[in-house]
Every structure is written in structure tokens, then in C-alpha cells.
Design an enzyme around this catalytic site. Structure first.
Site, PDB file in Angstrom:
ATOM      1  N   ARG A 310       0.839  -1.198   0.000  1.00 51.13           N
ATOM      2  CA  ARG A 310       0.000   0.000   0.000  1.00 51.13           C
ATOM      3  C   ARG A 310       0.877   1.252   0.000  1.00 51.13           C
ATOM      4  O   ARG A 310       1.784   1.407   0.806  1.00 51.13           O
ATOM      5  CB  ARG A 310      -0.905   0.028   1.232  1.00 51.13           C
ATOM      6  CG  ARG A 310      -1.708   1.306   1.262  1.00 51.13           C
ATOM      7  CD  ARG A 310      -2.826   1.300   2.252  1.00 51.13           C
ATOM      8  NE  ARG A 310      -3.468   2.611   2.232  1.00 51.13           N
ATOM      9  CZ  ARG A 310      -4.325   3.033   3.123  1.00 51.13           C
ATOM     10  NH1 ARG A 310      -4.673   2.242   4.100  1.00 51.13           N
ATOM     11  NH2 ARG A 310      -4.852   4.229   3.036  1.00 51.13           N
ATOM     12  N   ARG A 319      -6.233   0.411  -3.313  1.00 54.02           N
ATOM     13  CA  ARG A 319      -5.132  -0.090  -2.487  1.00 54.02           C
ATOM     14  C   ARG A 319      -5.188  -1.614  -2.397  1.00 54.02           C
ATOM     15  O   ARG A 319      -6.272  -2.199  -2.459  1.00 54.02           O
ATOM     16  CB  ARG A 319      -5.157   0.544  -1.096  1.00 54.02           C
ATOM     17  CG  ARG A 319      -6.245   0.143  -0.132  1.00 54.02           C
ATOM     18  CD  ARG A 319      -7.506   0.955  -0.130  1.00 54.02           C
ATOM     19  NE  ARG A 319      -7.426   2.393  -0.135  1.00 54.02           N
ATOM     20  CZ  ARG A 319      -7.561   3.158   0.949  1.00 54.02           C
ATOM     21  NH1 ARG A 319      -7.725   2.619   2.125  1.00 54.02           N
ATOM     22  NH2 ARG A 319      -7.539   4.454   0.856  1.00 54.02           N
ATOM     23  N   ASP A 322      -6.142  -2.437   3.057  1.00 52.68           N
ATOM     24  CA  ASP A 322      -6.405  -1.387   4.041  1.00 52.68           C
ATOM     25  C   ASP A 322      -6.913  -2.094   5.285  1.00 52.68           C
ATOM     26  O   ASP A 322      -7.749  -2.994   5.187  1.00 52.68           O
ATOM     27  CB  ASP A 322      -7.497  -0.460   3.477  1.00 52.68           C
ATOM     28  CG  ASP A 322      -7.880   0.653   4.435  1.00 52.68           C
ATOM     29  OD1 ASP A 322      -6.982   1.176   5.120  1.00 52.68           O
ATOM     30  OD2 ASP A 322      -9.070   1.005   4.488  1.00 52.68           O
ATOM     31  N   ASP A 324      -8.607  -1.118   8.799  1.00 51.39           N
ATOM     32  CA  ASP A 324      -9.132  -0.085   9.694  1.00 51.39           C
ATOM     33  C   ASP A 324      -9.518  -0.722  11.016  1.00 51.39           C
ATOM     34  O   ASP A 324     -10.000  -1.858  11.058  1.00 51.39           O
ATOM     35  CB  ASP A 324     -10.384   0.569   9.087  1.00 51.39           C
ATOM     36  CG  ASP A 324     -10.019   1.497   7.938  1.00 51.39           C
ATOM     37  OD1 ASP A 324      -8.868   1.972   7.894  1.00 51.39           O
ATOM     38  OD2 ASP A 324     -10.884   1.730   7.076  1.00 51.39           O
TER      39      ASP A 324
HETATM   40  N1  LIG Z   1     -10.112   3.759  13.713  1.00 47.75           N
HETATM   41  C1  LIG Z   1      -9.121   3.982  12.863  1.00 47.75           C
HETATM   42  N2  LIG Z   1      -8.617   2.993  12.101  1.00 47.75           N
HETATM   43  C2  LIG Z   1      -7.608   3.217  11.240  1.00 47.75           C
HETATM   44  N3  LIG Z   1      -7.013   4.421  11.068  1.00 47.75           N
HETATM   45  C3  LIG Z   1      -7.464   5.445  11.802  1.00 47.75           C
HETATM   46  C4  LIG Z   1      -8.526   5.272  12.733  1.00 47.75           C
HETATM   47  N4  LIG Z   1      -8.766   6.459  13.323  1.00 47.75           N
HETATM   48  C5  LIG Z   1      -7.904   7.331  12.817  1.00 47.75           C
HETATM   49  N5  LIG Z   1      -7.114   6.748  11.913  1.00 47.75           N
HETATM   50  C6  LIG Z   1      -6.086   7.460  11.182  1.00 47.75           C
HETATM   51  O1  LIG Z   1      -6.551   7.667   9.865  1.00 47.75           O
HETATM   52  C7  LIG Z   1      -5.422   7.785   9.038  1.00 47.75           C
HETATM   53  C8  LIG Z   1      -5.798   7.443   7.625  1.00 47.75           C
HETATM   54  O2  LIG Z   1      -6.152   6.076   7.583  1.00 47.75           O
HETATM   55  P1  LIG Z   1      -6.349   5.349   6.218  1.00 47.75           P
HETATM   56  O3  LIG Z   1      -5.292   5.783   5.261  1.00 47.75           O
HETATM   57  O4  LIG Z   1      -6.475   3.885   6.486  1.00 47.75           O
HETATM   58  O5  LIG Z   1      -7.722   5.965   5.747  1.00 47.75           O
HETATM   59  P2  LIG Z   1      -8.554   5.434   4.568  1.00 47.75           P
HETATM   60  O6  LIG Z   1      -8.667   3.963   4.699  1.00 47.75           O
HETATM   61  O7  LIG Z   1      -8.033   5.967   3.280  1.00 47.75           O
HETATM   62  O8  LIG Z   1      -9.962   6.105   4.815  1.00 47.75           O
HETATM   63  P3  LIG Z   1     -11.013   5.689   5.873  1.00 47.75           P
HETATM   64  O9  LIG Z   1     -10.478   6.119   7.207  1.00 47.75           O
HETATM   65  O10 LIG Z   1     -12.214   6.460   5.450  1.00 47.75           O
HETATM   66  O11 LIG Z   1     -11.206   4.216   5.798  1.00 47.75           O
HETATM   67  C9  LIG Z   1      -4.390   6.862   9.613  1.00 47.75           C
HETATM   68  O12 LIG Z   1      -3.120   7.414   9.503  1.00 47.75           O
HETATM   69  C10 LIG Z   1      -4.791   6.679  11.052  1.00 47.75           C
HETATM   70  O13 LIG Z   1      -3.854   7.262  11.933  1.00 47.75           O
HETATM   71  N1  LIG Z   2     -16.330  -1.120  -0.960  1.00 49.92           N
HETATM   72  C1  LIG Z   2     -15.342  -0.481  -0.346  1.00 49.92           C
HETATM   73  N2  LIG Z   2     -15.175   0.814  -0.564  1.00 49.92           N
HETATM   74  C2  LIG Z   2     -14.180   1.477   0.068  1.00 49.92           C
HETATM   75  C3  LIG Z   2     -13.327   0.796   0.931  1.00 49.92           C
HETATM   76  C4  LIG Z   2     -13.525  -0.577   1.143  1.00 49.92           C
HETATM   77  O1  LIG Z   2     -12.787  -1.244   1.913  1.00 49.92           O
HETATM   78  N3  LIG Z   2     -14.536  -1.183   0.496  1.00 49.92           N
HETATM   79  N4  LIG Z   2     -12.349   1.468   1.569  1.00 49.92           N
HETATM   80  C5  LIG Z   2     -12.217   2.757   1.408  1.00 49.92           C
HETATM   81  C6  LIG Z   2     -11.216   3.483   2.184  1.00 49.92           C
HETATM   82  O2  LIG Z   2     -10.922   2.896   3.355  1.00 49.92           O
HETATM   83  C7  LIG Z   2     -12.997   3.520   0.453  1.00 49.92           C
HETATM   84  N5  LIG Z   2     -14.018   2.775  -0.139  1.00 49.92           N
END
Ligand SMILES: Nc1ncnc2c1ncn2[C@@H]1O[C@H](COP(=O)(O)OP(=O)(O)OP(=O)(O)O)[C@@H](O)[C@H]1O
Ligand SMILES: Nc1nc2c(c(=O)[nH]1)N=C(CO)CN2
Length: 652
Positions: A310, A319, A322, A324
Site C-alpha cells: 500500500r 489499495r 487497508d 481499519d
Molecule cells: N479507527 C481507525 N482505524 C484506522 N485508522 C485510523 C482510525 N482512526 C484514525 N485513523 C487514522 O486515519 C489515518 C488514515 O487512515 P487510512 O489511510 O487507512 O484511511 P482510509 O482507509 O483511506 O480512509 P477511511 O479512514 O475512510 O477508511 C491513519 O493514519 C490513522 O492514523
Molecule cells: N467497498 C469499499 N469501498 C471502500 C473501501 C472498502 O474497503 N470497500 N475502503 C475505502 C477506504 O478505506 C474507500 N471505499
């Protein structure tokens, strides 16, 4: 009326706001000072928090905007924060100052932007409604005079997004205005009704649990009873393989217990409207418990994302992987890089559906039951296919949509919604859970022996690593040790135990069940994959030989300093075992070869016992090499870690 002030200063968070690409990609610190004006007379008189705003909730809400969807301008970001402030009843005026402390102005100096807004402004922006004007959705929820309004909780409900199914070719698109205000939804519930601010106005929101038990605030560390809900997603490359690799790494981390893995789901990409379409995502949810601090767990999972290739090139870009953190125990809070629960989880079918599939009673702290949240998603869950047994099965066994997706990875996702399997179909073995008081993600029973499942997943993993050569071979052996009388089992009963197994940590505990055997063989295969090959490349690496009737392990030590060349027999073992790797024989053959080596090693051991001498620096008498030749032992580095200690450390 004279208004009182509540000020919060120096709310710091890392965000991706800015005009310049590097600001969007790399991110930077943001600092907010907030002052809100409201009448606190009644609260002061009655000493009642319900009659004022909870400043911790305010702070959380500010932070959630800072870490939320990127804006170009500080002015825009400040207005977002202002909107958040007016969702708290009673606030009449707000002043927000935003700073980018690390910005490079080209000249020495600092920058800040300050805006001041009042409720009239907010009501215009929000379509003529204030927080008080909104009605709770559920009859039982009562809006208090000062409800901490969750802007994001139902941002989609009642908006244009709710209308109509997504088109056949476009990704599900969320309005950026909605995205922005969704960011901190969960962090400031107050147990009353939530309201939703969207570009189209305020709408009633889902009924939320009382947050008395879950005050928003700092993130609290977990007990091992708590579950962490991780959401895996990806849409580049061989996503299942990336996920399996990551799962394996989680399992291999002694501080992490992987307890459940959901089915893999093919999901519509959820993107901002200005984003180009992307390939469909594959998503799953993984439940873990951990002794790590949550920040450490996040770093670990971010490392796994990086290992999968990533590249952080902006929000919501395609990506390979990911991860989360959706929820962690009952946490509702924020640290400098973590918001819990994940602020957008409540609206993401790709999170809720797989989570529900492994826990029909799943509850997103501060938001509601996962089942309800999923059912309430206005434009469907976005799940297009479900692959139940993805850890075990080959791609050819995947449902057609997923097979198609994996065989054509660059195709833009089809988005025709597909109904979810009912939880009972996928979680029949789950015991129903009831909550006496606070719902929690803890105590989720394990559905199946996950280790076994992952061991089976190693089949695909090994194929990945060895280009098809090892596929299924570990399983041959697992089956064999499970079903047959192996030499290992035969020899086990008569294993000679002796403290004099110099340099050798004998596995003296009688372990006879097949699962344990299988894991030992897995250890062996792991060591072939990584350590053994490494030591072949670098025979000078420190290593330790551990011999028992059931396994031989040659591991490079991190703490010990016994050169591998000085561990009698180790090089031979490595060489012969390495010879087995290329071309890769079946696991049965490996097993046989290893067992033979074990048997002869044990014979030698038995014969050598009398001749063994203590290591010069080892008072315990256990740190000995598996050889009677005293002169060889003298070559051992003086700071060699006692073998038992190393074994202990490795087993932790
Ligand atoms: N609950 C959480 N899980 C993962 N990352 C988090 C969380 N809360 C805050 N962050 C922060 O968010 C930042 C961006 O995370 P990431 O790049 O995975 O976002 P994304 O996957 O693009 O978007 P989204 O957060 O909408 O899924 C990370 O650097 C992390 O520090
Ligand atoms: N369906 C789907 N859409 C996304 C996803 C994902 O995991 N699944 N993750 C994102 C950013 O975290 C943005 N959009």
C-alpha cells in the site's frame, strides 16, 4: 441575554487538508482552538451536565473533523467545525481558530485562521433547522435540552443518497459535504437523539444507546477480554492473498489473538464523487484480542498494509490492503492517530455486513446494533457476493462474481446490490449474546479453531511463496499426523528425557493431539520458508538447535550468540533440510526426512549423554551443546543465551 464561554485550546490532530498535493499525501498537524458561547446559568445553578454541553464531546467532535475528509482551505475546515458546534443545542456562537503549526510559509512565521459564526448562520447552512428542531427517530429517545448532536450518525438517511439504487457502473458516491460531517459521529453521543447535518438539511437519526457508560474521551487500553474489530479491504492485486498474509502475521504475533475471520465479500467501492471509478473491493472483518496498546496495534496493521504494497497516495485511493480499526472494546475516544469507533463504520456496508456475518449481535458502540445499522443503510449494503470459505477454498471455488473479480482485477466494479446472507446462515454456531447493561464487543465466542483454518490458508500462502510447489503439501502432512500412526507418535512414548541435551531444548511435555502435531509441523514449515533458508544463505547466523522426538527446530536467535557453524549437526540439518526445499517435496517427505533426522539425532544424543559437559558460563547446567566434544563447546561465544531461556522467549 449574556452568554457564557467555553473554550478549548490546542486540540491537535493529524490531517490531510490543504491545497497542495503534498499536504494531501503526506498530511500534517492541525491545531484548533474553539470558543463557544451559550447560557450555562441553569447548568451552574443545578450543577447538571445535561444542561450544558460536554466540552469533552465538543473536543472530540473538533478532532473528528480535523482527522476527517480533507478540505482544501483552513477556512472551509473551520466552517466544518463551526457546523459541528451548532449541532450541540444551546450553543449560540462559536469562534474557531485553526493553525497548521508545521506549515512552510517561505518566510519565518506561523499561520492561523479564525472564524466566528452564530446559530443563524448555521441554520441557513443546515436548511433552517437547528439541533433542537430535530425529532428523535425512536420514540424512546428523548432529546435533552443540550443534546450532543451526532452529525454523522444518519448523514445518509433522508438525503438524496437514499434515493434509488446506484447505477450499474458507477461506484456508490457520497457527497463530500456529507463525508466531512460524518467524520466524528460516534465520539459525542449523549444518549439522546442524534441529528444529522447534511447539505440538504437536518434529518432525524438512528436511535443511539446512552453513552453514560461510554463517555467520549481518551482511548483506554484493553483487557484481553475485549475484542478489536478490524476491517480488511482492498481492491488492487491479489487481495485474498494480501489478506491471508496479513492474517498470518497477526496470528504469528504473540501479542495478538485472531479469534474470528468473516467471509470475504465483494463490495461496491464507496468513493467521493470526484473520484474515478475503481475496481470492486473485497472486504472482510477480523476479530482479535490483544495485549498490545491500541496505538501499537494500529502501527502493526499499518505495517501490514505497507507490506502488502500500500502506498499512501491520498484518501480512498485504490489499495492492495487497508486495515481499519472499527472498534476496540467499548472505546469511544481519540488519540493523536486513532479515532474509535471508526467514524465512518456505521455507514459502511462493507464493514457492517462481514461483521454481522460473524457476530449476529454485533454492536457498534455509540451507534447501534450492526444489524440495524446495516438494515438502515439508505442505498443498500453494497455487497455483491459472499465467499464463505475463502480461507480454505481455491479461487476456482469462489462464487462466480468473486472469481470473475479476481480473474479480471482491473475491471471497474459492478454495483448491482445483492442481498446479504442472513446471519443465521453464516453464524449458526454462534451462541446468542445478551447484554445486561452496556453492549460490548467483548466475549465473542470463537466460532471455529481459527489456527487450523489459517494453517489451511497456508496452503495458498505457500503456493504464493513457492510458485505452486508447496501447495497442499503441508496439509498432506497435517492429515497424516492426524490420521495415522506416524514415526513421531510411535517414538514419543519412549523419548529419553535428559538435562544433558546440551544446547537443546527438549520438548519434554507429552503432546499427542493432532492439532499440536500439526502446529509443530507448521512451525517446521515456517522455519523452512524463512529461517532455514536464511541460515543457509548466511550459515554464520546465530542459531540454536532444538531436538526432540517430534521436531527439530533450527532457529536463528536474536538473543543468543551461538554461531550456527558451532552448533553440532545444525549445518548438516540445515543443508539436508534445505536440499528438500528445491525442488519442494511433499510435506510427507519433509516430515519423514525430519523424523529420520530426529531419530538419528536422538540416538546420537542418547549415546552422547555421558560425555556432555557444562558450558563454562552456564551455572544451570542446561546450556549445553548437543555434542560430547568438549573442544567444540569451548568455541561457543561466552554470552550465549541459555537455550532454555531462548526457547522460553520464543514460545512467548
Ligand atoms: N479507527 C481507525 N482505524 C484506522 N485508522 C485510523 C482510525 N482512526 C484514525 N485513523 C487514522 O486515519 C489515518 C488514515 O487512515 P487510512 O489511510 O487507512 O484511511 P482510509 O482507509 O483511506 O480512509 P477511511 O479512514 O475512510 O477508511 C491513519 O493514519 C490513522 O492514523
Ligand atoms: N467497498 C469499499 N469501498 C471502500 C473501501 C472498502 O474497503 N470497500 N475502503 C475505502 C477506504 O478505506 C474507500 N471505499
Amino acid at each position: 441575554m449574556t452568554l457564557d464561554e467555553i473554550r478549548i485550546e490546542d486540540i491537535e490532530a493529524f490531517g490531510y487538508h490543504g491545497v497542495f498535493p503534498h499536504e494531501r499525501e503526506v498530511g500534517q498537524r492541525f491545531i484548533a482552538d474553539v470558543c463557544v458561547w451559550l447560557d450555562t446559568e441553569a447548568a451552574g445553578r443545578q450543577d447538571d451536565l445535561d444542561l450544558t454541553v460536554n466540552y469533552a464531546q465538543l473536543a472530540q467532535r473538533v478532532r473528528s473533523v480535523l482527522v476527517g475528509e480533507p478540505m482544501q482551505l483552513l477556512e472551509a475546515l473551520a466552517q466544518r467545525i463551526a457546523i459541528e458546534m451548532f449541532t450541540f443545542s444551546g450553543i449560540e456562537r462559536a469562534r474557531i481558530t485553526l493553525k497548521k503549526p508545521d506549515v512552510d510559509l517561505g518566510v519565518p512565521g506561523k499561520v492561523s485562521v479564525t472564524i466566528e459564526r452564530d446559530r443563524n448562520w448555521a441554520e441557513q447552512i443546515l436548511g433552517g433547522n437547528g439541533a433542537e428542531a430535530t425529532a428523535p427517530k425512536a420514540a424512546e429517545t428523548q432529546a435533552s435540552a443540550f443534546s450532543g448532536a451526532g452529525v454523522g450518525a444518519a448523514a445518509l438517511a433522508g438525503t438524496g443518497l437514499a434515493a434509488g439504487a446506484p447505477s450499474a457502473v458507477e461506484p456508490v458516491v457520497l457527497d463530500p459535504a456529507d463525508q466531512d460531517v460524518q467524520a466524528g459521529e460516534d465520539l459525542a453521543e449523549d444518549g439522546t437523539a442524534n441529528v444529522t447535518a447534511t447539505s440538504t438539511g437536518l434529518t432525524p437519526a438512528v436511535a443511539h444507546t446512552s453513552d453514560e457508560d461510554f463517555p467520549a474521551g481518551d482511548i483506554e487500553e484493553l483487557t484481553t477480554e475485549d475484542r478489536v474489530v478490524l476491517s480488511f479491504g482492498g481492491n488492487l492485486g491479489d487481495v485474498p492473498a494480501h489478506m491471508k498474509t496479513a492474517l498470518e502475521a497477526l496470528i504469528d504475533n504473540p501479542a495478538i489473538n485472531v479469534e474470528e475471520v468473516s467471509p470475504l465479500m465483494l463490495t461496491e467501492p464507496v468513493l467521493a464523487p470526484d473520484q474515478d471509478p475503481q475496481p470492486a473491493y473485497l472486504n472482510c472483518v477480523v476479530l482479535v484480542s490483544t495485549t498490545l496498546a491500541l496505538g501499537e496495534l494500529l502501527s502493526f496493521t499499518q505495517g501490514l498494509e505497507a507490506e502488502a504494497g500500500r502506498v499512501r497516495d491520498g484518501r480512498w485511493q485504490a489499495r492492495p490492503l487497508d486495515i481499519d480499526m472499527i472498534a476496540a472494546g467499548n472505546n469511544r475516544g481519540a488519540s493523536s492517530n486513532l479515532l474509535l469507533p471508526h467514524p465512518r463504520a456505521w455507514e459502511r456496508g462493507f464493514v457492517l455486513a462481514p461483521w454481522l456475518a460473524i457476530d449476529p449481535d454485533a454492536y457498534l458502540v455509540g451507534a447501534g446494533s450492526v444489524k440495524d445499522l446495516l438494515a438502515d443503510l439508505p442505498n443498500g449494503d453494497g455487497i455483491n457476493s459472499v465467499w464463505e470459505d475463502w480461507l480454505n477454498e481455491d479461487v476456482k471455488d469462489a462464487p462466480p462474481e468473486i472469481r470473475q473479480r479476481l480473474e479480471h482485477p482491473d475491471e471497474v466494479a459492478p454495483t448491482v446490490p445483492r442481498p446479504l446472507p442472513t446471519p443465521s446462515e453464516t453464524t449458526s454456531t454462534f451462541a446468542p449474546r445478551t447484554f445486561d447493561a452496556a453492549p460490548t464487543t467483548a466475549s465473542i465466542p470463537m466460532r471455529r479453531p481459527l489456527r487450523e483454518l489459517i494453517a489451511q490458508a497456508n496452503e495458498a500462502q505457500s503456493r504464493h511463496r513457492r510458485d505452486g510447489q508447496a501447495s497442499g503439501r503441508a496439509m498432506d502432512y497435517f492429515e497424516r499426523v492426524a490420521n495415522e500412526e506416524t514415526p513421531a507418535k510411535k517414538g514419543q512414548a519412549s523419548e529419553p528425557e535428559s538435562d544433558a541435551k546440551a544446547g537443546v531444548a527438549a520438548d519434554s511435555e507429552p503432546e499427542s493431539d493432532s492439532a499440536t502435531e500439526a502446529m509443530e509441523v507448521k512451525d517446521l514449515l515456517d522455519y523452512e520458508d524463512d529461517e532455514l533458508v536464511d541460515t543457509k544463505i548466511n550459515p554464520g547466523a546465530a542459531a540454536r538447535t532444538s531436538t526432540s522426538l517430534r521436531r527439530i527446530v533450527v532457529r536463528p536467535t536474536t538473543t543468543g550468540a551461538i554461531p550456527i557453524s558451532e552448533v553440532p549437526g545444525a549445518l548438516e540439518e540445515i543443508t539436508s533440510a534445505n536440499d528438500l526445499l528445491d525442488p519442494m517435496p511433499s510435506a510427507t517427505e519433509i516430515g519423514d526426512a525430519v523424523l529420520e533426522a530426529e531419530a538419528s539425532s536422538n540416538e546420537a544424543e542418547a549415546g552422547d549423554q555421558d560425555e556432555k559437559t557444562d558450558h563454562a558460563d552456564d551455572d544451570s547446567g542446561k546450556d549445553k551443546l548437543q555434542d560430547g566434544e568438549a573442544d567444540q563447546e569451548e568455541n561457543i561465544s561466552a554470552d550465549a543465551k541459555p537455550a532454555d531461556d531462548v526457547e522460553d522467549a520464543e514460545q512467548k
